[in-house]
Each structure stands twice: as C-alpha cells, then as structure tokens.
Design an enzyme around this catalytic site. Structure first.
Site, PDB file in Angstrom:
ATOM      1  N   LEU A 510      31.756  44.462  36.188  1.00 15.84           N
ATOM      2  CA  LEU A 510      32.883  45.395  36.285  1.00 15.84           C
ATOM      3  C   LEU A 510      33.744  44.962  35.018  1.00 15.84           C
ATOM      4  O   LEU A 510      34.636  45.834  34.506  1.00 15.84           O
ATOM      5  CB  LEU A 510      33.745  45.085  37.383  1.00 15.84           C
ATOM      6  CG  LEU A 510      33.146  45.379  38.920  1.00 15.84           C
ATOM      7  CD1 LEU A 510      34.135  45.124  39.972  1.00 15.84           C
ATOM      8  CD2 LEU A 510      32.897  47.004  38.820  1.00 15.84           C
ATOM      9  N   GLY A 516      35.666  34.172  33.104  1.00 18.30           N
ATOM     10  CA  GLY A 516      34.512  34.289  33.627  1.00 18.30           C
ATOM     11  C   GLY A 516      34.377  35.917  33.569  1.00 18.30           C
ATOM     12  O   GLY A 516      35.115  36.787  33.428  1.00 18.30           O
ATOM     13  N   VAL A 518      33.550  39.374  36.009  1.00 19.36           N
ATOM     14  CA  VAL A 518      33.502  40.096  37.463  1.00 19.36           C
ATOM     15  C   VAL A 518      32.528  41.018  37.874  1.00 19.36           C
ATOM     16  O   VAL A 518      32.232  41.791  36.973  1.00 19.36           O
ATOM     17  CB  VAL A 518      35.108  40.862  37.438  1.00 19.36           C
ATOM     18  CG1 VAL A 518      35.282  41.247  38.659  1.00 19.36           C
ATOM     19  CG2 VAL A 518      35.965  39.743  37.100  1.00 19.36           C
ATOM     20  N   LYS A 533      34.554  37.328  41.090  1.00 18.49           N
ATOM     21  CA  LYS A 533      34.608  36.655  39.861  1.00 18.49           C
ATOM     22  C   LYS A 533      33.720  35.644  39.894  1.00 18.49           C
ATOM     23  O   LYS A 533      34.084  34.754  40.330  1.00 18.49           O
ATOM     24  CB  LYS A 533      36.225  36.597  39.354  1.00 18.49           C
ATOM     25  CG  LYS A 533      36.487  35.942  38.265  1.00 18.49           C
ATOM     26  CD  LYS A 533      38.034  36.017  38.134  1.00 18.49           C
ATOM     27  CE  LYS A 533      38.239  34.779  36.807  1.00 18.49           C
ATOM     28  NZ  LYS A 533      39.821  35.000  36.605  1.00 18.49           N
ATOM     29  N   ASP A 628      49.733  35.797  30.999  1.00 18.34           N
ATOM     30  CA  ASP A 628      48.832  36.695  30.275  1.00 18.34           C
ATOM     31  C   ASP A 628      48.848  38.100  31.041  1.00 18.34           C
ATOM     32  O   ASP A 628      47.834  38.696  31.194  1.00 18.34           O
ATOM     33  CB  ASP A 628      47.130  36.206  30.492  1.00 18.34           C
ATOM     34  CG  ASP A 628      46.466  36.697  29.591  1.00 18.34           C
ATOM     35  OD1 ASP A 628      46.699  37.388  28.512  1.00 18.34           O
ATOM     36  OD2 ASP A 628      45.003  36.438  29.835  1.00 18.34           O
TER      37      ASP A 628
END
Length: 785
Positions: A510, A516, A518, A533, A628
């Site tokens: 995705l 990492g 997903v 994830k 973020d």
C-alpha cells in the site's frame, strides 16, 4: 446539549465533522408533498432519505435507509403524534420545517428557530438531517435527538435514552428503553419503570468505572466499532468487530428493537450485487430475559427461540390477540377471605422486586405465602423464600438445568380455576390450602392486633434488609452480566504466521512509511481488511519506536486518528496492524485534477486534520507531538473522513512537560525552523507542519513546484504575496469558493507557519478560527524555510 458537545468534541462526536462527500444543500422554499412524487430528499449517494413514509392509512415524517430494499426507518419526528393525513406538505422556512395539512393548518414540525435564522438544510450520507444558518453553521440536526437508533458517527450522551418502536409497522414509542445513565452504566429497562436493579434486564458493567466526574457516552463509529467513552482517554469496548466493505459501502446502525433487545446491524451495499443486512451483535440472545416482554400475571416461555407469553394459573389473557399485554384474574374473591390454593410451578422465576426474603424450607415457604394476605406469589431458591405482592410481573420459565427454582402462585377458590394449554404451565400442580377456621370475635380481634404488630415489625426489618442489599444486588447484576467490558481497548497480539497468511506473504504493498512498508491484508477469522505495517528497522531504534508506538496508539482513540488493532512482536519481527483506509492518503487527492475534492470537502478535511492533532496535543494522556504531519500521513476512509497515521515518530510528553529536545525527525518541507536551530520541540512544531498542509489543501498544489513562474515556486511565499496584494483568487485557478472562508483559511495558514513558535496559534484556536468562531488578526510575513 451544548456542554455535552464541548465535552465530546475530541472524541469525534462533534457533528460538524461528519459531513459526507459532495454534501448538497436544500434551499429555503423547498417542499415535499404526500400527493406528488416529491415525497423525500435524498442524501448525495442516495443512501438515506428524509420525508414522508407510509404508516397504516396515513404518513409519518422520518429518515430511512433508502438504499435498503426494506427502507429501514432510523428516525421519526414526533413519534407519538397521530399519523399525518394525505394532501400534506412540508415546507423549509426560515423558522423551521413547517407541516401544512388539510385546511391550511400549519405547525413547525422540526427545528423551531426563534430568530428565524434557518438558511438551508442537508440530508447527509451519514443519515443526519442538518439545518444551517446563513454562516453555514449547524443550528439543528437529527443526530441530537435519536429515537430508537444511532448510526455511524452518532452518539448517545449521558442521561439520554432510546425508545423502541411499538411494532415493526408502527414507529410510535414502544415498550422498552435504553438509558445511558449518569453513573456511566448503559442499561435496558421496560419503558414505564424507574431506574432500579429489579427493573433492569441488561447492563454494560461500567458502573462508575470511569470515575464519578467522568460520565460515559455511547458512541458508534462509522466502521461499526461501538464504545463507551468520556471526554478524556477512557474507552470501554462494547463491540469491536466492525469493518469496511472492500467492494462497496457498509452502513452500521445500533437499534433497540421492538422486542427490547439492543442490536448492531450492518447494511452492506456491494457495487455489483444484492444489498445484505446482517446482525453483528446483540445484547441478549434469550428473548425471555427481557423484562416486560410479557405483561402482568403472565410469564415468558421460549418456543423455537421465540418468546411465548402464557398466563399464570388462575388468570386469563386481557387481550387474546395481543398476549404480551398480560393477564387478569378469573376469580373474584380476595385471597384472604376464604379458601385459597397454591399452584406450584417448577423452574419459574419472577424478576420483580420482592418485599420479603427469609431462609426456610420449601414447604414452609408455600405455607408462609398462603397465610400472608400481602403475598401474591412466592419463589423458593437456594433455601431462600422470596415473597411477591401484586401485581406479579417479569415471570420467566427457565430453560437452563442449572436454575432450580420453585414458585407458588396463590388464587382464591370461589370459582373453578380455568386451565388450558395456553394459559397454564405444563409443570403446574394444585396444592390445597388450609381452610381458615372460624374463631370467636374477641379472640380474632386479639389475634389481629398481635398479627398486625408483628407484621409492622417484620416489614420494617425487611425494608431495612432490602435497602441494605439493593446496592449490593445492583453491583452483583453488573458483575454477573454476560457482557463484561474491558476498561480500555486491548490490542490483539498476532503471530507472525497469522500476518503472513493475512497479507498473502506480504503481496500487495500500500505504501512505504518512515520505518517500514505497509501491506494490505485480510484477517481470516473475521474477513476484515486491514493494513499491516512491517517495520524494517528492528535494531535498537526500531524496537524503541515500536514499543512507543504501540503504547501511544493503544491508549488513544479518536475519529480522526487511524486506529491500531494489534501488533506482532515475535523474534525479530515487528509489525503493526491498523484499520484499513480504503481511499489512500491525502497526498493522492488534492494534487490530481481528476480526483480533486471540491472546496467544501477541502475545508472539512482541514478541520478533520486539525481536530486529530488537537486531540494528540491536549486530550490524550500522555500528550503526543506527532513530529511528521504531512499529506502522506493523513489517510482517508471510505466516508472521506481524514485520519492521522504513523505515530512511529511520535514524541510522548510527560504530563508536566511541554517542550523537549530531540534529533531532527520528520519530512523536509514540513519541518518547523526549530528542527534546524537545535531549539526545543513543542506542540507548535506540529502547528507549523499543519500550516504547510493547510496551504497545500487550499491551493491543491505541493509546497515546492518547479514548473511554475519563479515567484510561485515556494508555496508559502506565493500565498503571502497574493494575500498582501488582495489577489487570493489566483491561488485557486478560477475555482469559485466562498471568499470569507478562503480569507479565513489563508490567514490561519500564514499564522501557523510563523518562524517564531510563540506566534503560532494552538490547535484549539486553529479550529475556532477556521470555523469562524474567533477573530483572526492580519498575519505578519512568515520567514521562508
């Protein structure tokens, strides 16, 4: 109601955040009529409709699930009013929705507005009918006054109730109610009863668990998860099995049904296929557990899992065609004026309030009821004899072999007792009573005085025992309830093999996150689509971030936060399992012309994001700085609700800590200047990032664009230049929007990206300013980063 709104704002219950995509407005002067084809107003996706619907020989006004083949009714206006006659009209006027009936009679049916400030209305795809004023502010909505149903995105505040309908075809108020009590307990009762243990037949076991000052509210999320929540971080999961259809739309509703049972339903509308309705959860499986399902002097017996009402021996149905209404005596004499007889009924249980309880033997219990004029029936259980006075109610024939009760019902024998297969229990046998002997009047008088004195003392002592034991009994019901709720959301621990199987060996990617990748997956036990994830940095830093993320997200729950469902911590494997967000990230929406949201949608999305950040900053404990905020970390569900994701970079704050130092983190372009100056990081760091995202949402372009004139390359510089020159229209490329809202949004964005953190507003003030509830001064020039 206003106070409740404020308390639940940060638990995604504030209803202005529930607008659906392409929300259409119904203008003043619009009308509906029973005599034309224009009988309803549809929501944008034709999911719900508001208007006239047939009931009996007339009409009612309500909201129904129009996409459902059966047109399920979810809300009804003025339920107990007589049906509306034909040739009636609904007219949207400035003082409310006016009903005009035959003879030119008028009355305001909904949303009476004293200041005549109603400007428009909207039937939303959430099932919420909303009235607006000229400022596009909500001044009335159907979600504020639920009838028997709450829908996804709707809540039931403390001290409010749902009432069942009278029947499947009659939506006036029925026989049962569900109350969200001020003691934080959600309880089911018969309608015309007090809020006592003896009248309750189901409860959520949350009696004051959240604290006396933190009242719980029932909330049904759009994904079918149902929680009891307060205005801080307390969550109690009622149903946590919801999901989103992969190939269509799913709508959840929670209803107190005609039979008094609270159930959660899902309506699935595949893109290509027949709509499906399923029962996902129900409070009770035994319908005879519902107190009041059968009336006075009757009892409930399950026949093929359906409740069958039968009369107690010595009684007949008051209305054979409506047996639930109860039974009446078929004898005329009083039980203390002659010969009496008891009927013994095995496994019969009365759930009503008993006025006396004593430890005795079964024969003594039967005789004690015969000799007590106040005793209409007795129940013997566990060597205890409980006496019940008239009227007898809440009778139930137990089907479990573990229940061992014997009930005695007393009748006078002045006429033969009528017994038949429907009125009497197959387990009932007649017990001949002792005849009262005649005594001289003097002795009788003395006996009466002694008996009265003893009775008064006995009743006083019994009342004391009942008073003392009622609180204990109430708590015992809560503790013994079949549904035991957790005090907080419990994250599921998955094995690595489970997630390999769920993702088909991590087949469908995705996207990539900071730590990492997903993947899309399907949980085989529930067929629910999820996002998995897979953390790729599993050394010291990755493990620390993994533990921080699971702790932080596990304690948070908000409509505008992506929900963490579980995790895997097996060997070197570190994986997180999230709810699946079917519409991808915000990064894919504003910057593509073919899928660009319209202006109202963009304003709503900006508010969704602001509310999610506000919850992180001020409402959850401990407070969280995201660090973020960017379009890639803002995901959209099937209803286009914006939710903030990726707490892997979050920095937790201690309760007494407002600023912290940390290494540079986040994504360039959205980073506040303090990241590069080695100055303290605070919640204002997220405010800066939000300001950049807000300007991108307004202008539908990225922070840096190279294929534009030189003065437009840096978005913040170009926006400020257009603002100073009074040329904000240039930012939208010809798109027509509401000028005041545009001016407000731009000023908020420019304040958020100020170089000095102290100049940036809090997220609370950001929300107030965007909504138009706070004046916005002219912002100074921001320093370009």
């Amino acid at each position: 109601m206003a106070t409740i709104r404020l308390l639940l704002l940060f638990l995604s219950i504030f209803s202005t955040a529930t607008a659906q995509p392409k929300d259409t407005h119904i203008n003043l002067g619009s009308s509906l009529s029973t005599s034309t084809n224009s009988t309803s107003w549809l929501s944008p996706l034709r999911l719900f409709a508001f208007g006239f619907y047939h009931e009996g020989a007339g009409f009612r006004v309500g909201i129904w699930l129009d996409a459902s083949p059966n047109k399920t009714i979810v809300w009804t206006a003025n339920r107990d009013d007589p049906p509306i006659s034909s040739n009636s009209t609904l007219l949207l006027m400035s003082n409310g929705l006016v009903l005009q009936t035959t003879g030119a009679q008028q009355k305001i049916l909904l949303g009476e507005i004293s200041s005549a400030s109603l400007s428009s209305a909207s039937m939303r795809d959430s099932g919420n009918l909303v009235f607006y004023n000229s400022k596009n502010e909500i001044i009335w909505e159907s979600f504020d006054s639920p009838t028997d149903t709450i829908l996804g995105g709707q809540y039931l505040p403390s001290d409010t109730e749902l009432f069942s309908s009278a029947s499947e075809t009659d939506h006036s108020i029925g026989r049962f109610r569900m109350k969200m009590q001020s003691d934080s307990n959600l309880v089911l009762y018969p309608k015309d009863t007090s809020d006592t243990y003896f009248d309750a037949y189901w409860a959520t076991s949350t009696y004051n668990k959240a604290g006396m000052s933190l009242k719980l509210h029932l909330y049904l999320y759009e994904d079918g998860n149902m929680y009891l929540v307060n205005n801080t971080d307390y969550n109690s999961s009622l149903v946590a099995e919801g999901g989103v259809a992969d190939n269509g739309i799913v709508i959840y509703r929670a209803t107190i049904d005609v039979d008094g049972i609270f159930r959660l339903y899902s309506h699935i509308f595949p893109r290509n296929g027949i709509p499906i309705m399923t029962t996902d959860w129900e409070a009770l499986s035994d319908k005879c557990e519902v107190k009041g399902i059968c009336g006075y002097y009757s009892y409930c017996n399950l026949v093929d899992d359906q409740p069958d009402c039968r009369c107690l021996p010595g009684y007949n149905f008051t209305d054979p065609d409506q047996r639930f209404k109860g039974c009446g005596r078929n004898f005329t004499a009083e039980v203390c004026n002659g010969k009496n007889e008891n009927f013994t009924m095995e496994n019969m249980h009365f759930g009503a309030y008993y006025y006396s309880i004593s430890s005795t033997k079964i024969d003594e219990c039967r005789e004690a009821c015969l000799s007590d004029c106040n005793c209409e029936a007795a129940m013997f259980e566990n060597n205890n004899c409980m006496k019940f006075s008239r009227p007898l109610r809440y009778g139930k024939l137990a089907v479990s072999n573990t229940v061992s009760t014997t009930a005695f019902t007393k009748v006078a024998i002045d006429i033969p007792v009528i017994a038949n297969s429907t009125n009497s229990s197959p387990n009932a046998t007649m017990m001949v009573a002792v005849e009262i002997k005649k005594e001289p009047r003097g002795k009788i008088l003395i006996a009466v005085i002694i008996l009265a004195t003893c009775s008064v003392a006995s009743i006083a002592f019994s009342c004391f025992l009942v008073y003392r034991n009622r609180a204990q009994s109430y708590r015992k019901m809560i503790e013994d309830n079949n549904l035991r709720l957790s005090e907080e959301i419990v994250l599921r621990s998955f094995s690595y093999n489970e997630l390999v199987k769920a993702t088909d060996n991590f087949k469908e990617e995705l996207g990539k996150g900071s730590f990492g990748t997903v993947y899309k997956g399907t949980l085989y036990n529930s067929n629910r689509t999820v996002a998995v994830k897979r953390l790729e940095k599993v050394f010291e830093e990755g493990e620390r971030e993994f533990r921080a993320e699971t702790r932080a997200i596990g304690r948070t729950h908000h409509r505008n936060l992506v929900r963490l469902l579980g995790f895997c911590d097996e060997g070197s494997a570190r994986l997180l399992v999230y709810e699946y967000m079917s519409e991808g990230s915000l990064a894919n929406l504003p910057f593509k012309a073919q899928s660009r949201p319209d202006w109202k949608e963009r304003v709503r999305i900006a508010l969704d994001v602001a509310r999610g950040i506000f919850y992180l900053h001020e409402e959850c404990e401990p407070h969280i700085i995201h660090c973020d905020i960017k379009p890639q970390n803002i995901l959209m569900d099937g209803f286009w609700t914006a939710k903030i994701s990726d707490f892997g970079l979050s920095k937790l704050l201690m309760p007494d800590q407002t600023r912290t130092f940390t290494g540079v983190r986040g994504t360039r372009g959205y980073l506040a200047p303090e990241w590069y100056k080695n100055t303290p990081i605070s919640v204002k760091t997220d405010v800066f990032s939000y300001g950049i995202v807000l300007l991108e949402i307004i202008c539908c372009r990225r922070y840096i664009e190279l294929l534009v004139p030189d003065n437009e390359i840096v978005l913040t510089d170009w926006v400020h230049s257009c603002f100073v020159s009074g040329e904000l229209h240039k930012l939208l490329g010809g798109e027509e929007v509401e000028v005041k809202t545009l001016d407000r949004m731009v000023k908020v964005g420019l304040w958020c990206i100020q170089d000095e953190p102290a100049l940036r507003p809090s997220m609370k003030n950001v929300i107030l300013m965007i909504e138009g509830n706070m004046d916005i001064p002219i912002p100074p020039s921001p320093t370009s980063s």
